[in-house]
Design a protein around this motif. Structure first.
Motif, PDB file in Angstrom:
ATOM      1  N   ARG A  47     -19.745 123.767  46.001  1.00 23.55           N
ATOM      2  CA  ARG A  47     -20.843 124.036  46.934  1.00 23.55           C
ATOM      3  C   ARG A  47     -20.895 125.486  47.404  1.00 23.55           C
ATOM      4  O   ARG A  47     -21.902 125.926  47.923  1.00 23.55           O
ATOM      5  CB  ARG A  47     -20.696 123.181  48.188  1.00 23.55           C
ATOM      6  CG  ARG A  47     -20.649 121.734  47.929  1.00 23.55           C
ATOM      7  CD  ARG A  47     -20.488 120.994  49.212  1.00 23.55           C
ATOM      8  NE  ARG A  47     -21.812 120.748  49.769  1.00 23.55           N
ATOM      9  CZ  ARG A  47     -22.018 120.028  50.835  1.00 23.55           C
ATOM     10  NH1 ARG A  47     -21.005 119.519  51.491  1.00 23.55           N
ATOM     11  NH2 ARG A  47     -23.224 119.828  51.275  1.00 23.55           N
ATOM     12  N   HIS A  48     -19.785 126.184  47.350  1.00 21.89           N
ATOM     13  CA  HIS A  48     -19.672 127.550  47.866  1.00 21.89           C
ATOM     14  C   HIS A  48     -19.789 127.597  49.391  1.00 21.89           C
ATOM     15  O   HIS A  48     -19.987 128.657  49.963  1.00 21.89           O
ATOM     16  CB  HIS A  48     -20.692 128.500  47.225  1.00 21.89           C
ATOM     17  CG  HIS A  48     -20.512 128.636  45.747  1.00 21.89           C
ATOM     18  ND1 HIS A  48     -19.739 129.617  45.188  1.00 21.89           N
ATOM     19  CD2 HIS A  48     -20.989 127.900  44.727  1.00 21.89           C
ATOM     20  CE1 HIS A  48     -19.748 129.478  43.873  1.00 21.89           C
ATOM     21  NE2 HIS A  48     -20.500 128.443  43.580  1.00 21.89           N
ATOM     22  N   VAL A  49     -19.707 126.447  50.039  1.00 19.51           N
ATOM     23  CA  VAL A  49     -19.770 126.375  51.492  1.00 19.51           C
ATOM     24  C   VAL A  49     -18.595 125.510  51.968  1.00 19.51           C
ATOM     25  O   VAL A  49     -18.521 124.336  51.646  1.00 19.51           O
ATOM     26  CB  VAL A  49     -21.101 125.758  51.985  1.00 19.51           C
ATOM     27  CG1 VAL A  49     -21.125 125.668  53.503  1.00 19.51           C
ATOM     28  CG2 VAL A  49     -22.287 126.574  51.486  1.00 19.51           C
ATOM     29  N   TYR A  50     -17.674 126.120  52.719  1.00 22.02           N
ATOM     30  CA  TYR A  50     -16.493 125.425  53.216  1.00 22.02           C
ATOM     31  C   TYR A  50     -16.888 124.314  54.197  1.00 22.02           C
ATOM     32  O   TYR A  50     -17.833 124.455  54.972  1.00 22.02           O
ATOM     33  CB  TYR A  50     -15.574 126.424  53.924  1.00 22.02           C
ATOM     34  CG  TYR A  50     -14.465 125.777  54.714  1.00 22.02           C
ATOM     35  CD1 TYR A  50     -13.413 125.161  54.071  1.00 22.02           C
ATOM     36  CD2 TYR A  50     -14.492 125.769  56.108  1.00 22.02           C
ATOM     37  CE1 TYR A  50     -12.396 124.557  54.797  1.00 22.02           C
ATOM     38  CE2 TYR A  50     -13.485 125.173  56.831  1.00 22.02           C
ATOM     39  CZ  TYR A  50     -12.433 124.563  56.170  1.00 22.02           C
ATOM     40  OH  TYR A  50     -11.434 123.963  56.876  1.00 22.02           O
ATOM     41  N   GLY A  51     -16.140 123.221  54.157  1.00 22.76           N
ATOM     42  CA  GLY A  51     -16.371 122.165  55.129  1.00 22.76           C
ATOM     43  C   GLY A  51     -15.282 121.115  55.074  1.00 22.76           C
ATOM     44  O   GLY A  51     -14.596 120.957  54.057  1.00 22.76           O
TER      45      GLY A  51
ATOM     46  N   ALA B 295     -16.085 129.370  48.996  1.00 19.61           N
ATOM     47  CA  ALA B 295     -16.375 130.114  47.775  1.00 19.61           C
ATOM     48  C   ALA B 295     -15.221 131.062  47.450  1.00 19.61           C
ATOM     49  O   ALA B 295     -14.543 131.558  48.341  1.00 19.61           O
ATOM     50  CB  ALA B 295     -17.666 130.916  47.950  1.00 19.61           C
ATOM     51  N   TRP B 296     -15.012 131.313  46.185  1.00 14.28           N
ATOM     52  CA  TRP B 296     -13.996 132.282  45.753  1.00 14.28           C
ATOM     53  C   TRP B 296     -14.670 133.582  45.315  1.00 14.28           C
ATOM     54  O   TRP B 296     -14.003 134.564  45.033  1.00 14.28           O
ATOM     55  CB  TRP B 296     -13.145 131.720  44.618  1.00 14.28           C
ATOM     56  CG  TRP B 296     -13.929 131.380  43.389  1.00 14.28           C
ATOM     57  CD1 TRP B 296     -14.561 130.191  43.113  1.00 14.28           C
ATOM     58  CD2 TRP B 296     -14.207 132.232  42.279  1.00 14.28           C
ATOM     59  NE1 TRP B 296     -15.205 130.268  41.915  1.00 14.28           N
ATOM     60  CE2 TRP B 296     -15.008 131.509  41.372  1.00 14.28           C
ATOM     61  CE3 TRP B 296     -13.871 133.535  41.967  1.00 14.28           C
ATOM     62  CZ2 TRP B 296     -15.468 132.035  40.181  1.00 14.28           C
ATOM     63  CZ3 TRP B 296     -14.324 134.076  40.769  1.00 14.28           C
ATOM     64  CH2 TRP B 296     -15.106 133.311  39.886  1.00 14.28           C
TER      65      TRP B 296
ATOM     66  N   LEU C  32     -22.279 132.524  54.042  1.00 13.03           N
ATOM     67  CA  LEU C  32     -21.250 132.612  53.012  1.00 13.03           C
ATOM     68  C   LEU C  32     -19.940 133.147  53.565  1.00 13.03           C
ATOM     69  O   LEU C  32     -19.909 134.153  54.263  1.00 13.03           O
ATOM     70  CB  LEU C  32     -21.719 133.508  51.870  1.00 13.03           C
ATOM     71  CG  LEU C  32     -20.715 133.661  50.727  1.00 13.03           C
ATOM     72  CD1 LEU C  32     -20.535 132.332  50.007  1.00 13.03           C
ATOM     73  CD2 LEU C  32     -21.160 134.723  49.768  1.00 13.03           C
ATOM     74  N   LYS C  33     -18.896 132.418  53.265  1.00  9.33           N
ATOM     75  CA  LYS C  33     -17.541 132.858  53.560  1.00  9.33           C
ATOM     76  C   LYS C  33     -16.736 132.642  52.285  1.00  9.33           C
ATOM     77  O   LYS C  33     -16.867 131.622  51.635  1.00  9.33           O
ATOM     78  CB  LYS C  33     -16.936 132.036  54.703  1.00  9.33           C
ATOM     79  CG  LYS C  33     -17.691 132.166  56.011  1.00  9.33           C
ATOM     80  CD  LYS C  33     -17.121 131.184  57.028  1.00  9.33           C
ATOM     81  CE  LYS C  33     -18.025 131.024  58.209  1.00  9.33           C
ATOM     82  NZ  LYS C  33     -19.181 130.168  57.947  1.00  9.33           N
ATOM     83  N   VAL C  34     -15.917 133.602  51.922  1.00  3.31           N
ATOM     84  CA  VAL C  34     -15.011 133.432  50.791  1.00  3.31           C
ATOM     85  C   VAL C  34     -13.619 133.179  51.350  1.00  3.31           C
ATOM     86  O   VAL C  34     -13.317 133.540  52.489  1.00  3.31           O
ATOM     87  CB  VAL C  34     -15.029 134.659  49.846  1.00  3.31           C
ATOM     88  CG1 VAL C  34     -16.380 134.821  49.194  1.00  3.31           C
ATOM     89  CG2 VAL C  34     -14.637 135.917  50.584  1.00  3.31           C
ATOM     90  N   GLY C  35     -12.783 132.541  50.561  1.00  2.00           N
ATOM     91  CA  GLY C  35     -11.434 132.291  51.050  1.00  2.00           C
ATOM     92  C   GLY C  35     -10.736 131.201  50.271  1.00  2.00           C
ATOM     93  O   GLY C  35     -11.042 130.940  49.113  1.00  2.00           O
ATOM     94  N   GLY C  36      -9.825 130.533  50.949  1.00  2.00           N
ATOM     95  CA  GLY C  36      -9.041 129.483  50.322  1.00  2.00           C
ATOM     96  C   GLY C  36      -8.549 128.490  51.351  1.00  2.00           C
ATOM     97  O   GLY C  36      -8.670 128.708  52.562  1.00  2.00           O
TER      98      GLY C  36
ATOM     99  N   TYR D 230     -13.122 134.502  55.031  1.00  2.00           N
ATOM    100  CA  TYR D 230     -13.569 135.878  55.230  1.00  2.00           C
ATOM    101  C   TYR D 230     -15.086 135.918  55.113  1.00  2.00           C
ATOM    102  O   TYR D 230     -15.651 135.339  54.182  1.00  2.00           O
ATOM    103  CB  TYR D 230     -12.962 136.812  54.178  1.00  2.00           C
ATOM    104  CG  TYR D 230     -11.466 136.801  54.159  1.00  2.00           C
ATOM    105  CD1 TYR D 230     -10.747 137.657  54.973  1.00  2.00           C
ATOM    106  CD2 TYR D 230     -10.762 135.931  53.325  1.00  2.00           C
ATOM    107  CE1 TYR D 230      -9.360 137.652  54.962  1.00  2.00           C
ATOM    108  CE2 TYR D 230      -9.377 135.919  53.329  1.00  2.00           C
ATOM    109  CZ  TYR D 230      -8.683 136.772  54.134  1.00  2.00           C
ATOM    110  OH  TYR D 230      -7.321 136.756  54.132  1.00  2.00           O
ATOM    111  N   ARG D 231     -15.731 136.590  56.028  1.00  2.00           N
ATOM    112  CA  ARG D 231     -17.187 136.746  55.973  1.00  2.00           C
ATOM    113  C   ARG D 231     -17.468 138.160  55.453  1.00  2.00           C
ATOM    114  O   ARG D 231     -17.221 139.133  56.156  1.00  2.00           O
ATOM    115  CB  ARG D 231     -17.803 136.552  57.342  1.00  2.00           C
ATOM    116  CG  ARG D 231     -19.331 136.588  57.311  1.00  2.00           C
ATOM    117  CD  ARG D 231     -19.924 136.426  58.688  1.00  2.00           C
ATOM    118  NE  ARG D 231     -19.530 135.219  59.371  1.00  2.00           N
ATOM    119  CZ  ARG D 231     -20.184 134.061  59.275  1.00  2.00           C
ATOM    120  NH1 ARG D 231     -21.258 133.986  58.540  1.00  2.00           N
ATOM    121  NH2 ARG D 231     -19.755 133.000  59.927  1.00  2.00           N
ATOM    122  N   PRO D 232     -17.971 138.245  54.214  1.00  2.00           N
ATOM    123  CA  PRO D 232     -18.270 139.565  53.658  1.00  2.00           C
ATOM    124  C   PRO D 232     -19.339 140.281  54.493  1.00  2.00           C
ATOM    125  O   PRO D 232     -20.264 139.648  55.008  1.00  2.00           O
ATOM    126  CB  PRO D 232     -18.822 139.253  52.255  1.00  2.00           C
ATOM    127  CG  PRO D 232     -18.373 137.872  51.964  1.00  2.00           C
ATOM    128  CD  PRO D 232     -18.274 137.179  53.293  1.00  2.00           C
TER     129      PRO D 232
END
Length: 177
Positions: A111-115, A129-130, A148-152, A174-176
């Motif tokens: 999804r590219h969206v954390y939840g 999202a990575w 969008l936030k990237v991370g793990g 992380y929020r770019p």
């Protein structure tokens, strides 16, 4: 991207007792997860011989956890959590209907969206999202570009001593800019 992923993930995997990888959407990743999994020393799937199978069910301290890439997406922000609760129930009902073990934790990506969602007995985690949103992402989930936030995510099962315990979710986002 594969070299960067290996470099970053190796910092975590060198401390792990075992490493597992799961395949993503091959039209986007060209099946690079297989190479990344192999380079990180991922456990090879006994049935397929792959280092990044399409699905993975792991019993972690008595908590069956289901890992797969795909989950439904939504362009409607108000429905993001609905898909997470539906995924948990559908996975559990599907397992029960086929006589398989019922997972308590469902982990997805796509999804590219954390939840996260939990009803206290089970949990769904969708990894962030990575990578930044691609043209395809802009087309399919345009609202994602604003959040969008990237991370793990790391699931911590260390406090799971009872079969009803759920892992702690540790997300680094992380929020770019």
């Amino acid at each position: 991207h594969a070299d960067i992923a290996v470099e970053l993930l190796r910092r975590l995997t060198k401390k792990a007792r075992a490493v597992y990888a799961v395949a993503g959407t091959e039209c986007h990743t060209k099946s690079w997860e297989e190479d990344i999994g192999k380079r990180l020393g991922a456990v090879q799937d006994e049935e397929t011989g792959r280092y990044a199978p399409d699905w993975l069910d792991l019993d972690v301290r008595g908590c069956l956890t289901s890992f797969r890439h795909h989950i439904g997406t939504s362009g409607r922000r108000g429905l993001l959590a609905t898909q997470l609760s539906m995924q948990l129930i559908e996975e559990q009902v599907g397992a029960a209907g086929s006589g398989a073990s019922i997972p308590r934790v469902v982990v997805r990506a796509h999804r590219h969206v954390y939840g996260t969602y939990s009803d206290g007995d089970g949990m769904t985690v969708v990894t962030p999202a990575w990578q930044l949103l691609t043209r395809f992402g802009h087309k399919v989930v345009p609202p994602a570009q604003r959040s969008l936030k990237v991370g793990g995510v790391v699931l911590d099962y260390s406090r799971c001593s009872d079969p009803h315990d759920l892992p702690t979710v540790n997300a680094k986002l992380y929020r770019p800019t």
